[in-house]
Design a protein around this motif. Structure first.
Motif, short mmCIF file in Angstrom:
data_model
loop_
_atom_site.label_atom_id
_atom_site.label_comp_id
_atom_site.label_asym_id
_atom_site.label_seq_id
_atom_site.Cartn_x
_atom_site.Cartn_y
_atom_site.Cartn_z
N TRP A 62 6.86 8.20 -15.10
CA TRP A 62 6.80 8.41 -13.65
C TRP A 62 6.96 9.89 -13.32
O TRP A 62 7.43 10.69 -14.12
N TYR A 117 3.72 -4.42 -8.07
CA TYR A 117 4.49 -3.38 -7.39
C TYR A 117 4.80 -2.33 -8.46
O TYR A 117 5.69 -2.51 -9.28
N SER A 121 6.04 1.24 -9.30
CA SER A 121 6.78 2.37 -8.75
C SER A 121 8.14 2.44 -9.40
O SER A 121 8.65 1.44 -9.92
N LYS A 122 8.74 3.61 -9.36
CA LYS A 122 10.14 3.71 -9.74
C LYS A 122 10.94 2.71 -8.91
O LYS A 122 10.76 2.61 -7.69
N LYS A 140 12.11 2.29 -2.35
CA LYS A 140 10.97 1.42 -2.57
C LYS A 140 11.24 -0.05 -2.20
O LYS A 140 10.31 -0.83 -2.06
N GLY A 147 8.02 -0.19 -13.57
CA GLY A 147 8.62 1.09 -13.19
C GLY A 147 9.99 1.25 -13.80
O GLY A 147 10.64 0.26 -14.16
N LEU A 173 3.11 -1.71 -2.06
CA LEU A 173 4.01 -0.57 -1.91
C LEU A 173 4.66 -0.70 -0.53
O LEU A 173 4.06 -0.36 0.48
N SER A 197 7.72 0.48 0.69
CA SER A 197 8.87 1.38 0.78
C SER A 197 9.21 1.72 2.22
O SER A 197 8.41 1.51 3.14
N GLU A 257 7.56 7.36 2.68
CA GLU A 257 6.62 7.94 1.74
C GLU A 257 6.05 9.22 2.34
O GLU A 257 6.09 9.43 3.56
N ALA A 281 1.43 8.53 -0.82
CA ALA A 281 1.73 7.81 -2.06
C ALA A 281 0.57 7.88 -3.05
O ALA A 281 -0.51 7.30 -2.82
N VAL A 309 0.35 6.44 -5.96
CA VAL A 309 0.08 5.17 -6.63
C VAL A 309 -0.97 4.34 -5.90
O VAL A 309 -1.73 3.60 -6.52
#
Length: 321
Positions: A18, A162, A164-165, A170, A185, A220, A222, A225, A228, A230
């Protein structure tokens, strides 16, 4: 043209896993070099070393990709310097005091650099703060069309991803009971259950490039942001996207494969599950159209040629006046 790109100095460029800022700095460098520019990346944390390395490049243009480095600008010999913030809550002033961001904005105001915002919404924030609009530009992020594998058919038509970290911003932990939503993630949120069979662990870059296209769509959701990366990677791989209001920057939300979940319904899991399902059903039928939209709008080849180089030339011309 000699161009110096300055990264945060926190992780390597390119990153092994990441690190969206590190990825985009590397990708911009690759595209600029492909079309013949001389690019140096400075990616150290110590500010005196940033100054030393950047000045040694004798660059025509310098672009800083970390707003915490704002105060190095007066010490750079390059006179054509721009800075981009990748702060996830830039459009939400209620977070600024908590995150110590008021100090950074005060430095922006005092130094008055050229600012390259990642979205029109972020540019509007700077305008509302009284920034000089002649020194303000918008360049959205891009993604590598040459690295992400694309399959016209979908291997997992009933799965949303999904990617992402896994962290507080998130909000993955909220959605873990949705049965068709899988997660990938690195883990940094104790509220998220890593023992779930739908947690796929952290993906390295090569695995990401090869496997993202297997899924029907990306989620996503979150609470903050910037722009993003991603989402662009998912679109480039042929996936539809389901995003929160805060993750919709620069996306054409009129398209049938892009859905935005209102913040008022972010905890309505039945609604989100149904939205993911509907988006999957639409997206798996439109994978070629999704890929073409991504290439036309977000490929680095397009972004650099049609937007970024124009901004750089505008800055160089302004400084000649």
């Amino acid at each position: 043209m000699k161009i110096c790109l300055i990264g945060p100095g926190i992780m390597p460029i390119p990153p092994k896993g990441w690190g969206a800022v590190e990825i985009l700095v590397h990708d911009v460098r690759c595209e600029l070099e492909r079309i013949g520019h001389n690019v140096t990346v400075v990616n150290v944390k110590d500010k005196s070393e940033i100054i030393r390395q950047a000045n040694a490049t004798n660059a025509d243009f310098t672009h800083i990709h970390y707003d915490g480095h704002i105060d190095v600008i007066p010490h750079l010999t390059c006179k054509h310097v721009a800075i981009t913030s990748h702060y996830g809550y830039l459009e939400q002033p209620s977070y600024w005091k908590r995150d110590g961001y008021v100090r950074i904005l005060n430095s922006f105001a005092a130094i008055a650099p050229y600012v390259i915002a990642a979205s029109p919404g972020i540019a509007d924030v700077y305008k509302q703060l009284g920034f000089n609009q002649e020194r303000l530009f918008v360049v959205h992020n891009g993604a590598r069309s040459d690295l992400f594998r694309f399959d016209a058919s979908c291997e997992y038509p009933d799965r949303s991803l999904y990617l992402s970290k896994i962290e507080q911003r998130k909000r993955q932990y909220i959605f873990q009971t949705i049965p068709d939503l899988f997660y990938a993630g690195n883990h940094a949120d104790s509220r998220f259950n890593t023992q779930s069979e739908r947690y796929l662990g952290e993906w390295n870059k090569d695995y990401l490039y090869d496997n993202l296209t297997k899924y029907a769509n990306l989620a996503l959701l979150s609470d903050g942001e910037n722009h993003a990366l991603v989402c662009l990677e998912a679109l480039m791989s042929g996936l539809g996207v389901v995003v929160s209001e805060f993750a919709a920057a620069n996306l054409d939300t009129s398209l049938p494969f892009i859905d935005v979940v209102p913040e008022s319904r972010i905890k309505d899991l039945n609604y989100i599950s149904a939205t993911l399902k509907r988006n999957r059903e639409t997206s798996i039928k439109m994978r070629k159209e999704i890929r073409e939209y991504a290439k036309k709008t977000f490929s680095w080849e397009t972004v650099v040629k049609d937007i970024y180089l124009g901004v750089i030339n505008n800055i160089l011309c302004q400084d000649k006046v």
